[in-house]
Design a protein around this motif. Structure first.
Motif, PDB file in Angstrom:
ATOM      1  N   VAL A 398       0.814  -1.222   0.000  1.00 24.65           N
ATOM      2  CA  VAL A 398       0.000   0.000   0.000  1.00 24.65           C
ATOM      3  C   VAL A 398       0.846   1.271   0.000  1.00 24.65           C
ATOM      4  O   VAL A 398       0.331   2.351  -0.289  1.00 24.65           O
ATOM      5  N   ARG A 399       2.130   1.144   0.340  1.00 29.09           N
ATOM      6  CA  ARG A 399       2.959   2.346   0.344  1.00 29.09           C
ATOM      7  C   ARG A 399       4.423   1.977   0.197  1.00 29.09           C
ATOM      8  O   ARG A 399       4.898   1.029   0.835  1.00 29.09           O
ATOM      9  N   ILE A 400       5.132   2.708  -0.662  1.00 29.96           N
ATOM     10  CA  ILE A 400       6.581   2.563  -0.814  1.00 29.96           C
ATOM     11  C   ILE A 400       7.196   3.949  -0.689  1.00 29.96           C
ATOM     12  O   ILE A 400       6.935   4.830  -1.504  1.00 29.96           O
ATOM     13  N   SER A 401       7.985   4.157   0.334  1.00 29.44           N
ATOM     14  CA  SER A 401       8.600   5.460   0.552  1.00 29.44           C
ATOM     15  C   SER A 401       9.877   5.572  -0.274  1.00 29.44           C
ATOM     16  O   SER A 401      10.677   4.643  -0.331  1.00 29.44           O
ATOM     17  N   GLN A 402      10.061   6.727  -0.901  1.00 22.71           N
ATOM     18  CA  GLN A 402      11.279   6.995  -1.658  1.00 22.71           C
ATOM     19  C   GLN A 402      12.123   8.084  -0.999  1.00 22.71           C
ATOM     20  O   GLN A 402      12.968   8.698  -1.635  1.00 22.71           O
ATOM     21  N   GLN A 403      11.869   8.295   0.292  1.00 23.53           N
ATOM     22  CA  GLN A 403      12.635   9.282   1.047  1.00 23.53           C
ATOM     23  C   GLN A 403      13.315   8.592   2.223  1.00 23.53           C
ATOM     24  O   GLN A 403      12.687   7.834   2.961  1.00 23.53           O
ATOM     25  N   VAL A 404      14.597   8.846   2.386  1.00 25.95           N
ATOM     26  CA  VAL A 404      15.359   8.224   3.461  1.00 25.95           C
ATOM     27  C   VAL A 404      15.019   8.903   4.783  1.00 25.95           C
ATOM     28  O   VAL A 404      15.041  10.134   4.888  1.00 25.95           O
TER      29      VAL A 404
END
Length: 524
Positions: A398-404
């Motif tokens: 449902v969610r993939i973060s592309q921010q560290v």
């Protein structure tokens, strides 16, 4: 007889007895004890076959077939669904030539658990197709063992079988009573994954916190506790706002009487205006305005009464104040409110979560950040079992973060999965639980694989045990590769099609240290 007064000596003697009983068939009640109708063949060479159908394993031994000489078959049948012996059934042995049955021999029940002892007496020499067929109700298994020779005389009889690998003996009777299972090493679709650390949370649309709307006192006729299931809009209690400074009981009583008097006047006015309206003496607007004033008067009286109840602590205060209701249907995860307790505005009183879904939020090291962009799910170890969380198991990314995340230098993936009440493979439900996880990062690859349960650590080396014959096993040191849930790639040490012990491998390891007590042959 050795007599000792050393207590430790007795303990070691008992250990020796138990170990001997485990691995010595004659002591343990397992193993192949002598069968009366087969003793005369116990020293003769025998043909040995191990054959698998879709639902059964056959391990059979018998002397070479000679014309007019009875040959007792010792046929062990194991059901592959649970690796337990057959306890009933009918066994037919067929000798076929040119596609037709030349002779058939039948026994109607096992001589003892798992073992059939049919006697085959061939009438004519030659080469035959040997087929064993067992039936037990709806259960049916056929085993074609290929060509076998019926010799014209005992002097001509020979055993021309290659010696199989397998320096460890572990009898069927031991396999049947101890945890045991085998699986064929074969090509399977495995997905690469990267490690992460996961936290169980409620879905964003299935989680709610009920907070105090203002300073006041919590009240409830029926206390709602953690663990209870509530419906949407169900009452959780009420909040009675704190009174202003200087509002003593006398002032409150005066305010209540004033509100009662005002309500009575307004009610009388509405009654009078209603009669005039029905006579056509006044417009409808005049009546509607009076009714609005009546509603305001009712609210003022209720407020005055609730203030008195709050200050005096009278029964029934739960109905007064600001109603607190469940915004969603679900389980009360936490409940901090207590009747009569003072709470501050914004304080969390109840936490609710749905009961049919959870999120697994996985923090993945930033060096794998680019690889998780197209993830299809994850696998985790939960309660001693491996759980796959992907579309085929009802889960969804449902969610993939592309921010560290700057504090711990990770990127995150959220996977929603269903909770299945009572199901063995249901994922974790405890909110806030933390566990290791592996996030899939690529498409499946066809690789030679076996179950992880087949691997044991033997002196620091990953080791498996291969069944080379029904009661013979070989130890193999293996090189492992990619792991996907319950399966692991075997780079070296096992060939495709070999049968690997997937359950009870440690028992085979113990048997390998048992020496001659385990044995390689059979004293039928």
């Amino acid at each position: 007889m050795i007599i000792t007064t050393n207590p430790m000596g007795w303990q070691w003697l008992m250990v020796l007895v138990l170990v001997t009983a485990l691995f010595n068939p004659a002591w343990a009640g397992g193993g192949h004890d002598s069968h009366d109708d087969h003793d005369e063949h116990s020293e003769e060479p025998a043909l040995v076959y191990t054959h698998y159908s879709n639902n059964a394993e056959l391990f059979v031994e018998f002397p070479p077939l000679v014309v007019n000489q009875p040959s007792t078959f010792v046929a062990h049948f194991t059901r592959l669904k649970d690796f337990k012996p057959m306890t009933s059934g009918v066994l037919d042995i067929h000798l076929r030539r040119d596609g037709k049955t030349a002779a058939r021999f039948r026994v109607k029940a096992p001589a003892r658990t798992g073992i059939f002892l049919p006697v085959v007496t061939a009438k004519h020499a030659g080469t035959y197709q040997l087929i064993l067929e067992v039936r037990d109700g709806d259960f049916h298994s056929t085993h074609d063992l290929g060509e076998v020779t019926v010799f014209a005389s005992k002097d001509e009889a020979t055993v021309n079988q290659e010696t199989v690998e397998g320096e460890i003996g572990y009898l069927k009777e031991q396999q049947w009573v101890n945890p045991f299972a085998i699986v064929k090493a074969e090509m399977r679709a495995l997905r690469p994954s990267v490690p992460g650390f996961a936290t169980v949370s409620a879905p964003s649309d299935g989680y709610a916190v009920v907070r105090a709307p203002s300073d006041g006192y919590f009240s409830a006729e029926t206390l709602v506790n953690a663990g209870q299931i509530v419906t949407a809009s169900q009452s959780l209690g009420s909040l009675i706002p704190r009174l202003g400074e200087g509002a003593d009981i006398g002032h409150l009583l005066v305010a209540q009487e004033r509100a009662k008097s005002q309500l009575q006047l307004v009610q009388a006015d509405v009654k009078r205006l209603k009669a005039l309206y029905e006579q056509g003496a006044i417009p409808q607007k005049r009546l509607l305005e009076a009714r609005q004033v009546l509603e305001v008067a009712k609210v003022e009286l209720q407020t005055a009464q609730s203030r008195i109840q709050q200050r005096a602590g009278q029964k029934g205060t739960a109905a007064a104040g600001i109603a607190l209701r469940a915004p969603i249907a679900g389980e009360v995860v936490s409940a901090t409110a207590r009747p009569g307790a003072f709470v501050r505005a914004g304080e969390a009183l109840f936490t609710l979560a749905v009961t049919d879904r959870r999120w697994l939020e996985v923090a993945v090291p930033e060096r794998f950040g680019d690889r998780i962009r197209h993830t299809s799910g994850a696998w985790i170890n939960h309660d001693g079992r491996t759980r796959i969380l992907d579309a085929s198991h009802g889960a969804e990314v449902v969610r993939i973060s592309q921010q560290v995340e700057p504090t711990n230098r990770t990127v995150s993936v959220a996977i929603e999965y269903p909770l299945q009440t009572g199901a063995k493979d249901s994922g974790p439900s405890l909110l806030g639980a933390r566990l290791s996880a592996h996030v899939y990062v690529d498409k499946p690859k066809a690789l030679l694989a076996i179950p992880v349960s087949a691997i044991i650590d033997d002196g620091g080396q990953p080791t498996v045990y291969v069944q080379t014959e029904g009661e013979s096993f070989a130890r193999r040191t293996v090189t492992l590769g990619l792991r996907d849930g319950n399966l692991v790639e075997v780079v070296a040490g096992v060939a495709p099609g070999e049968w690997v012990v997937s359950k009870g491998a440690y028992y085979i390891k113990l048997a390998s240290t048992g020496g001659d007590a385990i044995g390689h042959g059979h004293a039928h």
